[in-house]
Design a protein around this motif. Structure first.
Motif, mmCIF file in Angstrom:
data_model
loop_
_atom_site.group_PDB
_atom_site.id
_atom_site.type_symbol
_atom_site.label_atom_id
_atom_site.label_comp_id
_atom_site.label_asym_id
_atom_site.label_seq_id
_atom_site.Cartn_x
_atom_site.Cartn_y
_atom_site.Cartn_z
ATOM 1 N N TYR A 44 24.009 61.746 61.376
ATOM 2 C CA TYR A 44 23.225 62.617 62.260
ATOM 3 C C TYR A 44 23.642 64.070 62.042
ATOM 4 O O TYR A 44 22.798 64.967 61.871
ATOM 5 C CB TYR A 44 23.491 62.276 63.733
ATOM 6 C CG TYR A 44 22.770 61.098 64.317
ATOM 7 C CD1 TYR A 44 22.323 60.047 63.535
ATOM 8 C CD2 TYR A 44 22.559 61.023 65.690
ATOM 9 C CE1 TYR A 44 21.691 58.960 64.104
ATOM 10 C CE2 TYR A 44 21.923 59.945 66.266
ATOM 11 C CZ TYR A 44 21.495 58.898 65.471
ATOM 12 O OH TYR A 44 20.868 57.817 66.048
ATOM 13 N N ARG A 45 24.943 64.306 62.106
ATOM 14 C CA ARG A 45 25.473 65.661 61.941
ATOM 15 C C ARG A 45 25.145 66.215 60.560
ATOM 16 O O ARG A 45 24.765 67.389 60.427
ATOM 17 C CB ARG A 45 26.988 65.661 62.159
ATOM 18 C CG ARG A 45 27.429 65.395 63.585
ATOM 19 C CD ARG A 45 28.947 65.280 63.652
ATOM 20 N NE ARG A 45 29.587 66.501 63.146
ATOM 21 C CZ ARG A 45 30.737 66.486 62.448
ATOM 22 N NH1 ARG A 45 31.331 65.350 62.150
ATOM 23 N NH2 ARG A 45 31.264 67.631 62.050
ATOM 24 N N TYR A 46 25.303 65.390 59.545
ATOM 25 C CA TYR A 46 25.007 65.824 58.176
ATOM 26 C C TYR A 46 23.565 66.324 58.075
ATOM 27 O O TYR A 46 23.296 67.378 57.495
ATOM 28 C CB TYR A 46 25.234 64.660 57.217
ATOM 29 C CG TYR A 46 24.921 64.959 55.774
ATOM 30 C CD1 TYR A 46 25.910 65.425 54.903
ATOM 31 C CD2 TYR A 46 23.643 64.772 55.256
ATOM 32 C CE1 TYR A 46 25.630 65.705 53.578
ATOM 33 C CE2 TYR A 46 23.356 65.049 53.930
ATOM 34 C CZ TYR A 46 24.348 65.514 53.098
ATOM 35 O OH TYR A 46 24.042 65.785 51.780
ATOM 36 N N VAL A 47 22.644 65.571 58.650
ATOM 37 C CA VAL A 47 21.225 65.916 58.579
ATOM 38 C C VAL A 47 20.919 67.164 59.412
ATOM 39 O O VAL A 47 20.264 68.101 58.935
ATOM 40 C CB VAL A 47 20.373 64.723 59.061
ATOM 41 C CG1 VAL A 47 18.936 65.147 59.332
ATOM 42 C CG2 VAL A 47 20.405 63.599 58.031
ATOM 43 N N GLU A 48 21.399 67.197 60.633
ATOM 44 C CA GLU A 48 21.027 68.277 61.549
ATOM 45 C C GLU A 48 21.745 69.596 61.255
ATOM 46 O O GLU A 48 21.300 70.655 61.720
ATOM 47 C CB GLU A 48 21.282 67.837 62.987
ATOM 48 C CG GLU A 48 20.356 66.705 63.419
ATOM 49 C CD GLU A 48 20.685 66.109 64.774
ATOM 50 O OE1 GLU A 48 19.894 65.281 65.271
ATOM 51 O OE2 GLU A 48 21.742 66.477 65.349
ATOM 52 N N LEU A 49 22.821 69.544 60.476
ATOM 53 C CA LEU A 49 23.532 70.768 60.094
ATOM 54 C C LEU A 49 22.899 71.482 58.908
ATOM 55 O O LEU A 49 23.251 72.629 58.597
ATOM 56 C CB LEU A 49 24.996 70.452 59.761
ATOM 57 C CG LEU A 49 25.957 70.315 60.948
ATOM 58 C CD1 LEU A 49 27.268 69.704 60.484
ATOM 59 C CD2 LEU A 49 26.192 71.668 61.611
ATOM 60 N N ARG A 50 21.963 70.840 58.226
ATOM 61 C CA ARG A 50 21.377 71.437 57.020
ATOM 62 C C ARG A 50 20.829 72.849 57.250
ATOM 63 O O ARG A 50 21.064 73.747 56.431
ATOM 64 C CB ARG A 50 20.259 70.550 56.475
ATOM 65 C CG ARG A 50 20.622 69.165 55.972
ATOM 66 C CD ARG A 50 21.450 69.195 54.712
ATOM 67 N NE ARG A 50 22.873 69.217 55.012
ATOM 68 C CZ ARG A 50 23.815 69.560 54.153
ATOM 69 N NH1 ARG A 50 23.486 69.954 52.947
ATOM 70 N NH2 ARG A 50 25.077 69.529 54.483
ATOM 71 N N PRO A 51 20.076 73.092 58.314
ATOM 72 C CA PRO A 51 19.519 74.450 58.501
ATOM 73 C C PRO A 51 20.599 75.521 58.598
ATOM 74 O O PRO A 51 20.421 76.637 58.109
ATOM 75 C CB PRO A 51 18.726 74.327 59.805
ATOM 76 C CG PRO A 51 18.392 72.884 59.919
ATOM 77 C CD PRO A 51 19.579 72.171 59.353
#
Length: 267
Positions: free
Chosen positions: A118-125
């Motif tokens: 979850y964190r990996y995905v949502e930190l992209r921006p």
């Protein structure tokens, strides 16, 4: 390293990535993002896939989802991809491909890695400089998880629900997960599993997946197959050589026996 065969197993979360052709943009304004999210919600409902987290980037889509029926994820992504490409081609009067091939995916060991993904995905921006804070980026699931904002796309996973008894408690606990920097090695490990289609998990989880799928999910160790093949070749050569030597001996014995018989006949 070659990709392993894609696995679509029910009730096991997947990290899904689809990239634009030649890493070119797939989204050009807010309306495009909105259309994709509506299409994602509809496709997930149609093919019985629970979407847990997502981020839409200018040239890429990343989704964490769990299929509830066989081939649910692949059906959802095929339908979603076709529908969005038709929309883009019609709106911008263009033709041709939009995506850089088929989507990539990796099975996730939930208990060990789901919330990390979850964190990996949502930190992209944030990593890409698309927003100064995660809450400012509107095209991800972060605000659903970290605030009381509710998304009609998201189906919460049991591990997220276990963070608290109420939505505010869960949101507060989830925000705490972002206080710590991502370990660089962990980032690279997650990225590599997606790139080559490996399972994201430990040996016990991989054993479980191999048993369910009845196929290998671990990459072959480098060097081992070549040595084994070389040993087989050497054994075959040695066996062939021994066989040739034995045949030569037999032929020699046959000739000698024939010569003795001839001599005895002449006597």
């Amino acid at each position: 390293m070659p990709r392993l065969p894609r696995l679509n197993l029910i009730d096991i979360p997947q990290h899904i990535v689809q990239v634009g052709h030649n890493n070119l943009p797939c989204f050009f304004d807010d309306e495009d993002y909105q259309f994709y999210l509506i299409s994602l919600r509809n496709a997930a409902s149609q093919y019985r896939v629970d979407v847990h987290a997502y981020v839409l980037l200018p040239n890429m889509v990343q989704i964490i989802a769990t299929p509830r029926v066989p081939e649910g994820v692949s059906s959802m992504m095929q339908s979603l991809g076709r529908r969005y490409v038709q929309y883009v081609n019609h709106r911008y009067k263009r033709s041709g491909t939009l995506w850089g091939g088929r989507y990539k995916s990796s099975l996730i060991d939930s208990d060990a890695y789901l919330l990390t993904c979850y964190r990996y995905v949502e930190l992209r921006p944030l990593y890409l400089g698309l927003a100064e804070s995660l809450g400012d980026y509107p095209w991800s699931s972060f605000n659903h998880h970290a605030s009381v904002a509710d998304s009609d796309i998201i189906t919460d996973h049991r591990l997220y629900l276990a963070l608290g008894d109420t939505p505010p408690e869960r949101a507060q606990a989830y925000r705490k997960l972002f206080r710590y920097r991502f370990d660089r090695r962990l980032l690279e490990y997650i990225a590599e599993t997606i790139k080559v289609g490996h399972v994201l998990g430990g040996d016990v989880f991989k054993d479980k997946i191999e048993q369910i799928a009845n196929q290998r999910v671990r990459p072959l160790k480098r060097g081992r197959p070549r040595k084994k093949k070389q040993a087989i070749v050497e054994e075959a050569v040695e066996a062939s050589s021994n066989k040739f030597e034995q045949a030569s001996i037999n032929n020699e014995l046959t000739r000698e026996t024939g010569d003795i018989a001839t001599m005895e006949g002449e006597a």
